[in-house]
Enzyme design. Structure first.
Site, PDB file in Angstrom:
ATOM      1  N   HIS A 235       0.807  -1.221   0.000  1.00 46.46           N
ATOM      2  CA  HIS A 235       0.000   0.000   0.000  1.00 46.46           C
ATOM      3  C   HIS A 235       0.841   1.273   0.000  1.00 46.46           C
ATOM      4  O   HIS A 235       0.316   2.375  -0.187  1.00 46.46           O
ATOM      5  CB  HIS A 235      -0.939   0.015   1.213  1.00 46.46           C
ATOM      6  CG  HIS A 235      -2.275   0.628   0.933  1.00 46.46           C
ATOM      7  ND1 HIS A 235      -2.459   1.642   0.017  1.00 46.46           N
ATOM      8  CD2 HIS A 235      -3.505   0.370   1.443  1.00 46.46           C
ATOM      9  CE1 HIS A 235      -3.730   1.985  -0.015  1.00 46.46           C
ATOM     10  NE2 HIS A 235      -4.391   1.226   0.830  1.00 46.46           N
ATOM     11  N   ARG A 236       2.139   1.150   0.190  1.00 45.18           N
ATOM     12  CA  ARG A 236       2.990   2.336   0.108  1.00 45.18           C
ATOM     13  C   ARG A 236       3.062   2.866  -1.316  1.00 45.18           C
ATOM     14  O   ARG A 236       3.249   4.075  -1.526  1.00 45.18           O
ATOM     15  CB  ARG A 236       4.413   2.007   0.607  1.00 45.18           C
ATOM     16  CG  ARG A 236       4.512   1.655   2.073  1.00 45.18           C
ATOM     17  CD  ARG A 236       5.916   1.202   2.452  1.00 45.18           C
ATOM     18  NE  ARG A 236       6.329   0.006   1.713  1.00 45.18           N
ATOM     19  CZ  ARG A 236       7.515  -0.576   1.859  1.00 45.18           C
ATOM     20  NH1 ARG A 236       8.395  -0.074   2.706  1.00 45.18           N
ATOM     21  NH2 ARG A 236       7.811  -1.663   1.167  1.00 45.18           N
TER      22      ARG A 236
END
Length: 262
Positions: A235-236
């Protein structure tokens, strides 16, 4: 004990007096505890442990699961295998090709994340890693430029890489890097699972087994062959909507497999 305190000798004496069989218990316990084998971690297993621990610790995983209808894919595979000499395609060959084409359509998933530089490396072609289980652990040889290869070429390349992996003759450039990974446990009857991202990649697809399931089509009950796949994303660097668009493209290729022949 001193000043009337209970000590170890008191406990053992009481055990002997009130439970004569207790003397044998420690020996039996010790024998059971010693009845095991100590296996040092191999270099491969240490590397796997380090990289996957790093991935789980540093990468905030989120997962998206979809069901894919693969009846048309199975029919096309059977037709090709029956009519094209020397070609024996597997379902996994189709999945690797479909992923590669979907990655080109959604390039924000076709990436590596450089933590040191805090930057994303986005690639024009898809280098798809394929998870291969070995007795000593797991290795992920890479099908380079899979988006530009035919299904037959992908099938032959995977077969070659698997043979090299089992023989321990893979070169570093054949398993280091890659922009995406496919991990397939369908051959073991696993219906669905979550896979851990292979750093520095940003996503991995976990592929389950294909099963016949009932479905309502045109008001009638029919049998459809369904394969569940789960996309794990970092999700970064990959958002939920981006992962969902990738799965939409993947579904388009898997459920209309003739598109992979164009």
């Amino acid at each position: 004990g001193s000043r009337g305190r209970v000590c170890e000798a008191d406990v053992r004496d009481a055990a002997r007096r009130f439970n004569p069989e207790s003397d044998a218990a420690p020996n039996a316990s010790s024998a059971t505890a010693a009845d095991h084998e100590t296996i040092p971690l191999s270099a491969m297993r240490r590397a796997i442990a380090s990289r996957l621990q790093e991935s789980k610790r540093n990468a905030p995983h989120f997962r998206l699961t979809v069901d894919l209808k693969i009846d048309d894919l199975l029919r096309l595979r059977d037709e090709i295998n029956a009519t094209v000499a020397g070609v024996k395609l597997s379902v996994n060959d189709f999945i690797v090709k479909a992923c590669a084409m979907a990655l080109v359509k959604v390039p924000d998933v076709n990436i590596q994340y450089d933590e040191q530089a805090q930057s994303v490396l986005r690639y024009a072609s898809a280098d798809v890693s394929v998870a291969v289980a070995l007795p000593a652990g797991l290795i992920t040889p890479i099908v380079r430029g899979a988006d530009g290869r035919s299904l037959a070429e992908i099938s032959a390349e995977i077969a070659t890489l698997v043979t090299k992996a089992k023989a321990g003759t893979l070169q570093p450039d054949e398993f280091q890097g890659g922009t995406f990974t496919v991990s397939n446990l369908g051959m073991f009857g696993v219906r669905q699972f979550d896979a851990i991202i292979n750093p520095p990649q940003g996503a991995i697809l976990a592929v389950g087994t294909a099963t016949e399931r009932p479905e309502i089509a045109g008001g009638e009950l029919v049998s459809t062959t369904i394969m569940s796949v789960t996309l794990s994303c970092d999700h970064r660097v990959i958002d939920g909507a981006t992962g969902a668009r990738f799965l939409q493209q993947l579904r388009a290729y898997v459920e209309s497999p003739a598109l992979m022949l164009v």
